[in-house]
Design a protein around this motif. Sequence first.
Motif, mmCIF file in Angstrom:
data_model
loop_
_atom_site.group_PDB
_atom_site.id
_atom_site.type_symbol
_atom_site.label_atom_id
_atom_site.label_comp_id
_atom_site.label_asym_id
_atom_site.label_seq_id
_atom_site.Cartn_x
_atom_site.Cartn_y
_atom_site.Cartn_z
ATOM 1 N N MET A 34 -10.917 38.139 -3.800
ATOM 2 C CA MET A 34 -11.517 37.171 -4.713
ATOM 3 C C MET A 34 -10.981 35.773 -4.449
ATOM 4 O O MET A 34 -11.734 34.792 -4.423
ATOM 5 C CB MET A 34 -11.244 37.590 -6.160
ATOM 6 N N GLU A 35 -9.662 35.658 -4.234
ATOM 7 C CA GLU A 35 -9.061 34.349 -3.966
ATOM 8 C C GLU A 35 -9.609 33.748 -2.672
ATOM 9 O O GLU A 35 -9.877 32.543 -2.595
ATOM 10 C CB GLU A 35 -7.540 34.494 -3.892
ATOM 11 N N ARG A 36 -9.779 34.574 -1.667
ATOM 12 C CA ARG A 36 -10.343 34.090 -0.405
ATOM 13 C C ARG A 36 -11.782 33.630 -0.592
ATOM 14 O O ARG A 36 -12.202 32.614 -0.027
ATOM 15 C CB ARG A 36 -10.285 35.197 0.660
ATOM 16 N N GLN A 37 -12.534 34.378 -1.387
ATOM 17 C CA GLN A 37 -13.922 33.991 -1.639
ATOM 18 C C GLN A 37 -13.978 32.658 -2.382
ATOM 19 O O GLN A 37 -14.791 31.792 -2.048
ATOM 20 C CB GLN A 37 -14.624 35.081 -2.452
ATOM 21 N N TRP A 38 -13.111 32.493 -3.397
ATOM 22 C CA TRP A 38 -13.093 31.225 -4.141
ATOM 23 C C TRP A 38 -12.725 30.067 -3.220
ATOM 24 O O TRP A 38 -13.318 28.990 -3.302
ATOM 25 C CB TRP A 38 -12.095 31.310 -5.289
ATOM 26 N N ALA A 39 -11.724 30.282 -2.362
ATOM 27 C CA ALA A 39 -11.312 29.222 -1.443
ATOM 28 C C ALA A 39 -12.444 28.856 -0.494
ATOM 29 O O ALA A 39 -12.675 27.666 -0.211
ATOM 30 C CB ALA A 39 -10.075 29.667 -0.664
ATOM 31 N N ALA A 40 -13.155 29.866 0.004
ATOM 32 C CA ALA A 40 -14.270 29.597 0.910
ATOM 33 C C ALA A 40 -15.389 28.849 0.199
ATOM 34 O O ALA A 40 -15.997 27.925 0.768
ATOM 35 C CB ALA A 40 -14.799 30.913 1.485
ATOM 36 N N CYS A 42 -15.035 26.842 -2.410
ATOM 37 C CA CYS A 42 -14.574 25.463 -2.644
ATOM 38 C C CYS A 42 -14.679 24.630 -1.370
ATOM 39 O O CYS A 42 -15.109 23.467 -1.404
ATOM 40 C CB CYS A 42 -13.129 25.476 -3.154
ATOM 41 N N ALA A 43 -14.285 25.234 -0.242
ATOM 42 C CA ALA A 43 -14.359 24.515 1.030
ATOM 43 C C ALA A 43 -15.815 24.214 1.388
ATOM 44 O O ALA A 43 -16.129 23.116 1.872
ATOM 45 C CB ALA A 43 -13.694 25.335 2.122
ATOM 46 N N GLN A 44 -16.703 25.166 1.140
ATOM 47 C CA GLN A 44 -18.116 24.958 1.436
ATOM 48 C C GLN A 44 -18.698 23.865 0.548
ATOM 49 O O GLN A 44 -19.480 23.028 0.999
ATOM 50 C CB GLN A 44 -18.887 26.258 1.244
ATOM 51 N N TYR A 45 -18.294 23.875 -0.740
ATOM 52 C CA TYR A 45 -18.779 22.841 -1.657
ATOM 53 C C TYR A 45 -18.302 21.462 -1.219
ATOM 54 O O TYR A 45 -19.074 20.488 -1.217
ATOM 55 C CB TYR A 45 -18.282 23.125 -3.070
ATOM 56 N N ALA A 46 -17.020 21.369 -0.820
ATOM 57 C CA ALA A 46 -16.478 20.088 -0.374
ATOM 58 C C ALA A 46 -17.204 19.601 0.876
ATOM 59 O O ALA A 46 -17.515 18.409 1.016
ATOM 60 C CB ALA A 46 -14.982 20.220 -0.109
ATOM 61 N N GLU A 47 -17.501 20.528 1.779
ATOM 62 C CA GLU A 47 -18.207 20.161 3.013
ATOM 63 C C GLU A 47 -19.618 19.687 2.703
ATOM 64 O O GLU A 47 -20.071 18.673 3.248
ATOM 65 C CB GLU A 47 -18.238 21.363 3.954
ATOM 66 N N PRO A 52 -13.473 14.889 1.411
ATOM 67 C CA PRO A 52 -12.402 15.169 2.370
ATOM 68 C C PRO A 52 -11.682 16.460 2.006
ATOM 69 O O PRO A 52 -11.514 16.788 0.832
ATOM 70 C CB PRO A 52 -11.470 13.953 2.229
ATOM 71 N N THR A 53 -11.289 17.210 3.001
ATOM 72 C CA THR A 53 -10.543 18.442 2.771
ATOM 73 C C THR A 53 -9.189 18.318 3.430
ATOM 74 O O THR A 53 -9.057 17.778 4.525
ATOM 75 C CB THR A 53 -11.281 19.654 3.356
ATOM 76 N N GLN A 54 -8.170 18.845 2.755
ATOM 77 C CA GLN A 54 -6.815 18.748 3.273
ATOM 78 C C GLN A 54 -6.662 19.608 4.519
ATOM 79 O O GLN A 54 -7.011 20.782 4.526
ATOM 80 C CB GLN A 54 -5.820 19.218 2.200
#
Length: 292
Positions: A34-40, A42-47, A52-54
Amino acid sequence: MTGSAFADAVLVGVLGLLIGSFLNVVIHRLPRMMERQWAAECAQYAEDAGLPTQGGAAPTEQPFNLLTPRSRCPSCGHEVRWYENIPVLSYLALRGRCSGCGTRIGVRYPLVELATAALFYACALRWGWSFTTLAWCGFCAALVALALIDWDTTLLPDDITLPLLWAGLLASVLRWIDVQPVDAVIGAAAGYVSLWLVYWGFKLATGKEGMGYGDFKLFAALGAWFGWQALVPIVLMASVIGALVGIAMKFASSLREGKYVPFGPFLAGGGLAAMLWGPARIMRAIFSTLGL
């Protein structure tokens, strides 16, 4: 009880050992998935938003699910061989330690296997070789996983709570459990709404969140499996035991950061107690304990 019925119950209990071994994997991996899915996400939304992504683009991750990769020792990375993964027996043979580095293996692993086996055995002993036993064994497996995931992470995954809810409604319609479909539907709705009202009442009064939405869904699932009539005994039992455990942990200074105790494990315990002894006996036991 006939010898055949006892043999069937033992066979289902052995199956419970195997399912318990798999539940250990679910308990450990599902929150991380679940944590990996949330991170992915968030990264997709930022992209997509051009934010900018850290650290730039995220590195490609290896597959991680309930089947891949193979289980490994978290200390030395030793890959667990098939003969080191036999429920309970491997733990005893290894004396509770990794064969690669000697790091102690948590005793919870065999306890989960034994608890699941005992619950499966109890179901088969009561209902025999039937679809009813199949339904309640699935119910037990789901609650064991939910209770420990919530205790570890304060998460109650939709991947388990929602199928559990729908399975209860379906089992009622198919007459696999002794709950009328209308009682199951009302129980599901009443279970969700009741804790939703408690949540918002507590939040409006204190400005804090006393529980999560996963608790609503779990209580709705219990309402589907037992009908609306069982909701009060289950939530009373969960509340009383949860309060006692919370007080004990406070005196022992073992409360986690935030000074809270997750409610899901106690709801799950109430559900298992209702299956084993019935809601009416739970209510009588509560009244007797309180001297009423």
